[in-house]
Design a protein around this motif. Structure first.
Motif, PDB file in Angstrom:
ATOM      1  N   UNK A  93       0.831  -1.204   0.000  1.00  0.00           N
ATOM      2  CA  UNK A  93       0.000   0.000   0.000  1.00  0.00           C
ATOM      3  C   UNK A  93       0.869   1.259   0.000  1.00  0.00           C
ATOM      4  N   UNK A  94       1.964   1.234   0.764  1.00  0.00           N
ATOM      5  CA  UNK A  94       2.828   2.417   0.822  1.00  0.00           C
ATOM      6  C   UNK A  94       3.458   2.688  -0.536  1.00  0.00           C
ATOM      7  N   UNK A  95       3.948   1.605  -1.174  1.00  0.00           N
ATOM      8  CA  UNK A  95       4.573   1.792  -2.499  1.00  0.00           C
ATOM      9  C   UNK A  95       3.551   2.277  -3.534  1.00  0.00           C
ATOM     10  N   UNK A  96       2.358   1.734  -3.439  1.00  0.00           N
ATOM     11  CA  UNK A  96       1.327   2.134  -4.396  1.00  0.00           C
ATOM     12  C   UNK A  96       1.022   3.626  -4.226  1.00  0.00           C
ATOM     13  N   UNK A  97       0.939   4.049  -2.976  1.00  0.00           N
ATOM     14  CA  UNK A  97       0.682   5.469  -2.707  1.00  0.00           C
ATOM     15  C   UNK A  97       1.767   6.344  -3.334  1.00  0.00           C
ATOM     16  N   UNK A  98       3.035   5.941  -3.137  1.00  0.00           N
ATOM     17  CA  UNK A  98       4.127   6.743  -3.694  1.00  0.00           C
ATOM     18  C   UNK A  98       4.044   6.803  -5.215  1.00  0.00           C
ATOM     19  N   UNK A  99       3.799   5.648  -5.810  1.00  0.00           N
ATOM     20  CA  UNK A  99       3.768   5.601  -7.274  1.00  0.00           C
ATOM     21  C   UNK A  99       2.598   6.405  -7.825  1.00  0.00           C
ATOM     22  N   UNK A 100       1.480   6.350  -7.137  1.00  0.00           N
ATOM     23  CA  UNK A 100       0.305   7.100  -7.592  1.00  0.00           C
ATOM     24  C   UNK A 100       0.575   8.599  -7.482  1.00  0.00           C
ATOM     25  N   UNK A 101       1.206   9.005  -6.369  1.00  0.00           N
ATOM     26  CA  UNK A 101       1.503  10.435  -6.206  1.00  0.00           C
ATOM     27  C   UNK A 101       2.446  10.907  -7.320  1.00  0.00           C
ATOM     28  N   UNK A 102       3.465  10.107  -7.590  1.00  0.00           N
ATOM     29  CA  UNK A 102       4.394  10.482  -8.666  1.00  0.00           C
ATOM     30  C   UNK A 102       3.659  10.683  -9.977  1.00  0.00           C
ATOM     31  N   UNK A 103       2.808   9.714 -10.291  1.00  0.00           N
ATOM     32  CA  UNK A 103       2.140   9.820 -11.587  1.00  0.00           C
ATOM     33  C   UNK A 103       1.096  10.934 -11.583  1.00  0.00           C
ATOM     34  N   UNK A 104       0.507  11.189 -10.429  1.00  0.00           N
ATOM     35  CA  UNK A 104      -0.434  12.309 -10.329  1.00  0.00           C
ATOM     36  C   UNK A 104       0.310  13.608 -10.635  1.00  0.00           C
ATOM     37  N   UNK A 105       1.546  13.725 -10.120  1.00  0.00           N
ATOM     38  CA  UNK A 105       2.339  14.915 -10.418  1.00  0.00           C
ATOM     39  C   UNK A 105       2.682  14.999 -11.902  1.00  0.00           C
ATOM     40  N   UNK A 106       2.926  13.839 -12.505  1.00  0.00           N
ATOM     41  CA  UNK A 106       3.194  13.821 -13.946  1.00  0.00           C
ATOM     42  C   UNK A 106       1.962  14.333 -14.707  1.00  0.00           C
ATOM     43  N   UNK A 107       0.813  13.839 -14.324  1.00  0.00           N
ATOM     44  CA  UNK A 107      -0.418  14.279 -15.013  1.00  0.00           C
ATOM     45  C   UNK A 107      -0.586  15.792 -14.871  1.00  0.00           C
ATOM     46  N   UNK A 108      -0.318  16.277 -13.655  1.00  0.00           N
ATOM     47  CA  UNK A 108      -0.455  17.723 -13.435  1.00  0.00           C
ATOM     48  C   UNK A 108       0.525  18.498 -14.317  1.00  0.00           C
ATOM     49  N   UNK A 109       1.766  17.942 -14.398  1.00  0.00           N
ATOM     50  CA  UNK A 109       2.771  18.649 -15.195  1.00  0.00           C
ATOM     51  C   UNK A 109       2.392  18.675 -16.674  1.00  0.00           C
ATOM     52  N   UNK A 110       1.526  17.761 -17.079  1.00  0.00           N
ATOM     53  CA  UNK A 110       1.060  17.763 -18.472  1.00  0.00           C
ATOM     54  C   UNK A 110      -0.213  18.595 -18.627  1.00  0.00           C
ATOM     55  N   UNK A 111      -0.560  19.292 -17.587  1.00  0.00           N
ATOM     56  CA  UNK A 111      -1.692  20.209 -17.674  1.00  0.00           C
ATOM     57  C   UNK A 111      -3.050  19.576 -17.378  1.00  0.00           C
ATOM     58  N   UNK A 112      -3.051  18.344 -16.884  1.00  0.00           N
ATOM     59  CA  UNK A 112      -4.350  17.713 -16.585  1.00  0.00           C
ATOM     60  C   UNK A 112      -4.903  18.325 -15.296  1.00  0.00           C
ATOM     61  N   UNK A 113      -6.145  18.751 -15.354  1.00  0.00           N
ATOM     62  CA  UNK A 113      -6.762  19.403 -14.204  1.00  0.00           C
ATOM     63  C   UNK A 113      -8.019  18.651 -13.772  1.00  0.00           C
ATOM     64  N   UNK A 114      -8.521  19.068 -12.616  1.00  0.00           N
ATOM     65  CA  UNK A 114      -9.765  18.495 -12.095  1.00  0.00           C
ATOM     66  C   UNK A 114     -10.859  18.547 -13.173  1.00  0.00           C
ATOM     67  N   UNK A 115     -11.547  17.460 -13.331  1.00  0.00           N
ATOM     68  CA  UNK A 115     -12.650  17.405 -14.303  1.00  0.00           C
ATOM     69  C   UNK A 115     -12.216  16.995 -15.701  1.00  0.00           C
ATOM     70  N   UNK A 116     -10.907  17.087 -16.014  1.00  0.00           N
ATOM     71  CA  UNK A 116     -10.445  16.678 -17.350  1.00  0.00           C
ATOM     72  C   UNK A 116     -10.585  15.172 -17.496  1.00  0.00           C
ATOM     73  N   UNK A 117     -10.794  14.727 -18.719  1.00  0.00           N
ATOM     74  CA  UNK A 117     -10.879  13.291 -18.969  1.00  0.00           C
ATOM     75  C   UNK A 117      -9.544  12.753 -19.482  1.00  0.00           C
ATOM     76  N   UNK A 118      -9.168  11.607 -18.953  1.00  0.00           N
ATOM     77  CA  UNK A 118      -7.912  10.951 -19.356  1.00  0.00           C
ATOM     78  C   UNK A 118      -8.265   9.546 -19.827  1.00  0.00           C
ATOM     79  N   UNK A 119      -7.816   9.228 -21.018  1.00  0.00           N
ATOM     80  CA  UNK A 119      -8.085   7.895 -21.538  1.00  0.00           C
ATOM     81  C   UNK A 119      -6.933   6.964 -21.162  1.00  0.00           C
TER      82      UNK A 119
END
Ligand code: PRX
Length: 607
Positions: A93-119
């Motif tokens: 669970x701890x590793x999953x949390x870290x990996x999800x946070x990293x990728x969430x930051x990646x999505x943000x850096x690509x301009x993905x915002x709340x409400x946007x759709x990601x395929x």
């Protein structure tokens, strides 16, 4: 979780669900009624609202809350088992949390915002779960497209939900077959102008990311399901109700215990994987197996080897998989002592498959939970509770708490006692779909128009004298192939797009493993002759337009189709021809009966 008295779910749904909600983190609490809804088109717009005013984040609940509050950081979230035996990974669970946070930051850096759709178009790898939860963390809406769908199907879904980003993989093996997903995704190998590499992006990303607090009724995800008009529908689910519903159904239907190892063999690209690989199990802090491969690779004992390797206690699969394995007898089913509960989903389970599952796989000591539900219902709606509900092979038994089914006749009257008719639901439960993405009207027409006041499932059902529900199958033009719904209209239009085809009609024909197979009648354009080459081309055409699951099993050249005098194709007659059943019933409305005899004489026996 503790449980208030059973009747309270109907009379006091706030108390019942409020108690379940206590196990989760709420940034703000809800005010007012737990569920607010209108299910009656004659009274205005259809809507369902659950826990209005509350704000939360599902990613926070299934990861941070488990790691920090429930102290499950070191617990295994997933045992990933690759296609090749020996390819394996363990993610806590701890590793999953870290990996999800990293990728969430990646999505943000690509301009993905709340409400946007990601395929998301990915095989069964841990990154798929990471990508979906990363979307959820930042309030983006994921739209996962099963990796077996074609480029065209993917494209249609991306456009319909206006996704700003696609997360995919280069490729993967399914059995010994390489699937070049990236090639399918854009039919161009790599374009540095638009393509970014997961590993490069993640390497520089921080593993901390504040969750975005969202409202209960904010969208969580879109998942497309076949529609009878041929165009897939984007089923929209929202946050709080879906979270509570998948969490509770998972817990009760599989009698989840903290030391369980749970394995659902579905693909996350379907609703079963969304609700019962990702959300339900993670919300309970469960340990699951995530399997990339096939039940028959490298051999037919693979499933039981995995069960034994991870000491799987709760196992969830589809009747089609059971029928496939049944063919090889009991010998490959060796060690499975750890099993405690067996689940099934996707289509009515035939008694033979049920008996085999119960006696051979479960050694008559594991209860079987036959769970009936749909992409639209979000979670189980008719289901036994293991060891508590007396089983009847082939029946999904009774409604889950808060679900109120009814059986209607053609005129929309509720039937009492033992009866057969349309399966409908009289009121919502927290996990039911909220709308068809971007098309409220289609939502209302598809599910609420036929019988005002009811949610119409599209399934027929029988209720026996003991009150057990038995699903009799779809009553619309949908086919269930290996537990996946396909619309005949969608396959017909894929065939008709071929220049050699003037008209196509598709019906289901029973299949010993897949449940139903696709039997297609095609009328060719003038001057074209039917050939094996053309047949292969037509099959390829459907595969490319929809995906491998929709590949026709049978194609019959039909110089004429049975039609009524007003020109409507009589599918009922075509179904009889496909199955070689001569009792056609009343065919007095048929315009030209010689067509039928011709089709009978030339029917396909082998695919
Ligand atoms: O016809 C029913 C059948 O599958 C349909 C829903 O398909 P889908 O949205 O793809 O979701 C499948 C996984 C939840 C239903 O309308 N179905 C599903 N489970 C059962 C079933 N039919 C009979 N018994 C079941 N247990």
């Amino acid at each position: 979780m503790t449980f208030p008295p059973m009747e309270s779910v109907h009379s006091h749904s706030e108390i019942f669900w409020g108690d379940i909600a206590k196990d989760f983190f709420w940034k703000t609490k809800h005010a007012g009624r737990f569920l607010d809804y209108n299910f009656d088109v004659t009274k205005g717009e259809i809507f369902v609202k659950c826990m209005e005013g509350a704000s939360t984040n599902i990613c926070y609940n299934v990861l941070d809350h488990n790691v920090h509050e429930r102290k499950l950081g070191d617990k295994v979230a997933f045992y990933w088992e690759g296609n090749e035996p020996g390819d394996e990974l363990t993610v806590t669970y701890r590793e999953l949390l870290q990996r999800v946070c990293q990728f969430a930051n990646v999505l943000k850096s690509q301009g993905v915002k709340k409400g946007d759709r990601v395929s998301i178009y990915m095989p069964m790898v841990v990154e798929l779960v990471v990508a979906m939860l990363a979307c959820v963390r930042i309030g983006a809406v994921h739209s996962i497209v099963f990796a077996g769908f074609s480029a065209e199907s993917l494209c249609e879904r991306i456009l319909d939900s206006q996704c700003s980003l696609l997360v995919t993989a280069d490729g993967f093996y399914r059995g010994d077959k390489l699937i070049n997903l990236k090639l399918l995704a854009d039919e161009v190998p790599w374009n540095p102008e638009v393509d970014l590499c997961w590993h490069t992006l993640v390497r520089g990303a921080s593993d901390e990311c504040e969750p975005e607090w969202c409202e209960s009724e904010d969208p969580l995800f879109i998942l497309y399901t076949s529609g009878s008009t041929g165009k897939p529908k984007g089923v929209l689910h929202t946050l709080s109700g879906y979270m509570l519903y998948t969490a509770l159904t998972f817990k009760l239907v599989f009698d989840y215990q903290p030391d369980d190892v749970y394995w659902c063999t579905a693909d996350i690209g379907w609703i079963t994987g969304h609700s019962y690989i990702t959300y339900g199990p993670l919300a309970n802090g469960a340990t699951s197996v995530l399997f990339e491969g096939l039940p028959t690779y490298p051999d037919v004992s693979r499933m039981w080897e995995i069960v034994d390797k991870y000491h799987v206690t709760k196992f969830y699969t589809a009747p089609t998989a059971i029928r496939l394995l049944m063919k090889y007898g009991r010998e490959p089913v060796y060690k499975r002592d750890s099993l405690k509960v067996l689940g099934t989903v996707g289509e009515p389970i035939n008694p033979e498959a049920w008996q085999w599952y119960y006696s051979v796989v479960g050694e008559k000591r594991c209860p079987i939970v036959d769970t009936f539900w749909q992409t639209e219902t979000g979670g189980h709606v008719l289901t036994p509770l293991p060891a508590a509900t007396p089983m009847k092979p082939g029946s999904a038994t009774f409604p889950f708490f808060g679900v109120v089914p009814a059986v209607l006749n053609e005129s929309g009257e509720e039937l009492e006692g033992a009866s057969e008719g349309y399966l409908v639901f009289k009121q919502p439960w927290p996990g039911v779909m909220r709308t068809v993405y971007g098309n409220q009207q289609r939502f209302e027409t598809t599910y609420f128009k036929k019988f005002p006041g009811y949610y119409v499932t599209g399934d027929g059902c029988r209720r026996d004298k003991d009150g057990y529900y038995w699903i009799t199958g779809r009553i619309d033009d949908m086919l269930n192939v290996s537990g996946h719904l396909l619309s005949t209209a969608e396959v017909e239009s894929a065939l008709a797009e071929h220049e050699a085809v003037a008209e196509a009609a598709v019906v289901g024909r029973p299949h010993p493993v897949k449940g139903e197979s696709l039997y297609c009648f095609v009328t060719l354009t003038d001057g074209v002759t039917y050939s094996r080459t053309l047949e292969a081309e037509l099959k390829k055409q459907v595969r490319e337009k929809i995906g491998a699951i929709a590949t026709p099993d049978f194609i019959q050249n039909a110089p004429g189709l049975p039609k009524t005098r007003s020109g409507k194709i009589m599918r009922r007659v075509l179904r009889k021809i496909a199955c070689d059943e001569r009792d056609l019933g009343d065919i007095s409305t048929l315009a030209d009966s010689s067509v039928v005899e011709h089709l009978f004489q030339n029917r396909c026996c082998v695919g």
